[in-house]
Design a protein around this motif. Sequence first.
Motif, PDB file in Angstrom:
ATOM      1  N   GLU A   1       9.270  68.084 -13.940  1.00 23.02           N
ATOM      2  CA  GLU A   1       9.258  68.474 -12.554  1.00 23.02           C
ATOM      3  C   GLU A   1       9.861  67.047 -11.789  1.00 23.02           C
ATOM      4  O   GLU A   1       9.252  65.865 -11.877  1.00 23.02           O
ATOM      5  N   VAL A   2      10.958  67.976 -10.847  1.00 19.64           N
ATOM      6  CA  VAL A   2      11.230  66.595 -10.112  1.00 19.64           C
ATOM      7  C   VAL A   2      10.725  66.582  -8.746  1.00 19.64           C
ATOM      8  O   VAL A   2       9.894  67.360  -8.406  1.00 19.64           O
ATOM      9  N   VAL A   3      10.380  65.447  -8.262  1.00 18.18           N
ATOM     10  CA  VAL A   3       9.357  64.886  -7.038  1.00 18.18           C
ATOM     11  C   VAL A   3      10.295  63.491  -6.457  1.00 18.18           C
ATOM     12  O   VAL A   3      11.222  62.740  -7.007  1.00 18.18           O
ATOM     13  N   ILE A   4       9.531  63.802  -5.059  1.00 20.31           N
ATOM     14  CA  ILE A   4      10.117  62.947  -3.873  1.00 20.31           C
ATOM     15  C   ILE A   4       8.351  62.082  -4.692  1.00 20.31           C
ATOM     16  O   ILE A   4       7.781  61.875  -3.796  1.00 20.31           O
ATOM     17  N   PRO A   5       8.972  60.369  -4.704  1.00 27.94           N
ATOM     18  CA  PRO A   5       7.728  59.279  -4.738  1.00 27.94           C
ATOM     19  C   PRO A   5       6.790  58.910  -3.674  1.00 27.94           C
ATOM     20  O   PRO A   5       7.639  59.355  -2.788  1.00 27.94           O
ATOM     21  N   PRO A   6       5.781  58.852  -3.709  1.00 26.71           N
ATOM     22  CA  PRO A   6       5.017  58.549  -4.617  1.00 26.71           C
ATOM     23  C   PRO A   6       4.289  59.762  -5.514  1.00 26.71           C
ATOM     24  O   PRO A   6       4.076  60.590  -5.004  1.00 26.71           O
ATOM     25  N   PHE A   7       4.096  59.289  -6.733  1.00 26.71           N
ATOM     26  CA  PHE A   7       3.196  59.866  -7.230  1.00 26.71           C
ATOM     27  C   PHE A   7       1.513  60.072  -6.838  1.00 26.71           C
ATOM     28  O   PHE A   7       1.492  61.328  -7.129  1.00 26.71           O
TER      29      PHE A   7
ATOM     30  N   ALA B   1      -0.813  46.713 -16.305  1.00 30.08           N
ATOM     31  CA  ALA B   1      -0.917  47.335 -15.139  1.00 30.08           C
ATOM     32  C   ALA B   1      -0.162  47.186 -13.857  1.00 30.08           C
ATOM     33  O   ALA B   1      -0.055  47.866 -12.804  1.00 30.08           O
ATOM     34  N   ARG B   2       0.198  46.100 -13.079  1.00 27.16           N
ATOM     35  CA  ARG B   2       1.029  46.192 -12.480  1.00 27.16           C
ATOM     36  C   ARG B   2       2.261  47.160 -12.228  1.00 27.16           C
ATOM     37  O   ARG B   2       2.262  47.545 -11.590  1.00 27.16           O
ATOM     38  N   ASP B   3       2.936  46.904 -13.870  1.00 27.45           N
ATOM     39  CA  ASP B   3       4.194  48.336 -13.858  1.00 27.45           C
ATOM     40  C   ASP B   3       3.179  49.758 -13.335  1.00 27.45           C
ATOM     41  O   ASP B   3       4.351  50.535 -12.940  1.00 27.45           O
ATOM     42  N   THR B   4       2.581  49.804 -13.981  1.00 24.53           N
ATOM     43  CA  THR B   4       1.561  51.776 -14.372  1.00 24.53           C
ATOM     44  C   THR B   4       1.848  51.687 -12.593  1.00 24.53           C
ATOM     45  O   THR B   4       1.423  52.838 -11.992  1.00 24.53           O
ATOM     46  N   LEU B   5       0.695  51.129 -12.214  1.00 29.17           N
ATOM     47  CA  LEU B   5       0.569  51.017 -10.632  1.00 29.17           C
ATOM     48  C   LEU B   5       1.589  51.061  -9.546  1.00 29.17           C
ATOM     49  O   LEU B   5       1.633  51.523  -8.576  1.00 29.17           O
ATOM     50  N   ARG B   6       2.830  50.217 -10.107  1.00 35.12           N
ATOM     51  CA  ARG B   6       3.686  50.244  -8.746  1.00 35.12           C
ATOM     52  C   ARG B   6       4.739  51.615  -9.652  1.00 35.12           C
ATOM     53  O   ARG B   6       5.245  52.144  -8.493  1.00 35.12           O
ATOM     54  N   THR B   7       4.272  52.055 -10.855  1.00 32.78           N
ATOM     55  CA  THR B   7       5.626  53.164 -10.816  1.00 32.78           C
ATOM     56  C   THR B   7       5.078  54.382 -10.135  1.00 32.78           C
ATOM     57  O   THR B   7       5.673  54.960  -9.552  1.00 32.78           O
ATOM     58  N   GLU B   8       3.485  54.638 -10.190  1.00 33.47           N
ATOM     59  CA  GLU B   8       2.330  55.370  -9.381  1.00 33.47           C
ATOM     60  C   GLU B   8       3.345  55.985  -8.490  1.00 33.47           C
ATOM     61  O   GLU B   8       3.361  56.766  -8.221  1.00 33.47           O
ATOM     62  N   MET B   9       3.366  54.397  -7.299  1.00 39.76           N
ATOM     63  CA  MET B   9       3.753  54.625  -5.903  1.00 39.76           C
ATOM     64  C   MET B   9       5.052  54.677  -5.990  1.00 39.76           C
ATOM     65  O   MET B   9       5.858  54.690  -4.706  1.00 39.76           O
ATOM     66  N   GLY B  10       5.829  54.583  -6.860  1.00 39.54           N
ATOM     67  CA  GLY B  10       7.924  54.252  -6.929  1.00 39.54           C
ATOM     68  C   GLY B  10       7.575  53.962  -6.625  1.00 39.54           C
ATOM     69  O   GLY B  10       8.998  53.275  -5.357  1.00 39.54           O
ATOM     70  N   TYR B  11       7.356  52.149  -6.278  1.00 38.72           N
ATOM     71  CA  TYR B  11       7.721  51.245  -5.584  1.00 38.72           C
ATOM     72  C   TYR B  11       9.122  50.434  -6.625  1.00 38.72           C
ATOM     73  O   TYR B  11       8.613  50.154  -7.850  1.00 38.72           O
ATOM     74  N   ALA B  12      10.203  50.114  -5.734  1.00 37.17           N
ATOM     75  CA  ALA B  12      11.429  49.591  -7.108  1.00 37.17           C
ATOM     76  C   ALA B  12      11.016  48.233  -7.492  1.00 37.17           C
ATOM     77  O   ALA B  12      10.057  47.036  -7.213  1.00 37.17           O
ATOM     78  N   LEU B  13      11.548  48.305  -8.889  1.00 40.47           N
ATOM     79  CA  LEU B  13      11.288  46.900  -9.728  1.00 40.47           C
ATOM     80  C   LEU B  13      12.938  46.379  -9.441  1.00 40.47           C
ATOM     81  O   LEU B  13      13.801  47.286 -10.447  1.00 40.47           O
TER      82      LEU B  13
END
Length: 369
Positions: free
Chosen positions: A358-364, A230-242
């Motif tokens: 589709e190309v977007v600018i995070p966050p999702f 969940a930590r990974d899905t949550l941060r990816t939705e926000m576009g946070y870098a890992l």
Amino acid sequence: MTELLAGPIADRHAALGASFAEFGGWDMPVAYSGTVAEHTAVREAVGIFDVSHLGKALVAGPGAAEFVNATLSNDLAKIAPGKAQYTLCCNDSGGVIDDLIAYLVADDEVFLVPNAANTAAVVAALAAVAPDGVAITDLHREYAVFAVQGPKSPEVLAAVGLPTEMEYMAFADAELSIDGGSAPVRVCRTGYTGERGYEILPGWAHAGPVFDALMAQVTAFGGLPAGLGARDTLRTEMGYALHGHELSPEITPVQARTGWAVGWNKPAFFGREALLAEKENGPARRLYGLRATGRGVPRADCDVLTAAGGERIGLCTSGTFSPTLKQGIALALIDTAAGIGKGAEVVIDVRGRALPCEVVIPPFVESHV
């Protein structure tokens, strides 16, 4: 085979039915009731993560804050004691040794929270140039870290007597009542989910009873324990870098869109000259978000191709199914020469299958920090 490191409350995770996997050399809980349920709990109510694997280091001595400001990327002079700051430890070429949080305690004390696998590298980089009188101490196993995240996180903390009304990225030292007395904890209003939340740092020895107290209230407010999934899905939705994905010794903050964490006007910090040159000339690649418009789930290391000719133009750094959007999403480094921007159509090669995106600018999704 190297034995995995165990956190201070491995017994609690086992009792909660967690599944485990290796992460940064640590044996980490991946999920308890399931990643989607845990993700949803954080977005809608509250979740608690044990992230005690995160590093901890202390920079102390006369001029400690000034020294940190002359080495790490962000401008520590912009915040006052009692505030924390996202920053980067870069190498000479501008790549990122690690991204971390710096807690400004006082002019002579800065507490750092780097990533688990990179703590020793950060400590070594700072120690190599530290002036006389400034000591850098690795405190990795001196503190635990629990992240309480979600819209009901203030109610959880209030129920155990911890402060909640600090500004974003502010911290406070407090006492949490536990059986037989109290435990000193540091509470910072930050997190890695895009929801309002807090990170609580007790001493390693107090980790068990502190977790128990927090977990009881998380449950009372309809929340769940949450794992790395969940930590990974949550941060990816926000576009946070890992680190190791969107940031690395080969990936710079200019490429990864984390240039906001660079004090461009500072006279000195690790990698300054290389980063200034890259900013001036423009990066050869840049991070974008990709939202699947077809059925499929992108993953890290999948190639990104042009929608028309199938020419390779980039690489996914992270990819997952978004429980909030109920579609595949990815972060990807795309060659600037390709002329791709927001709204463009591309294709991700997922094991030989073309996934239109589709190309977007995070966050999702919208941030609620």
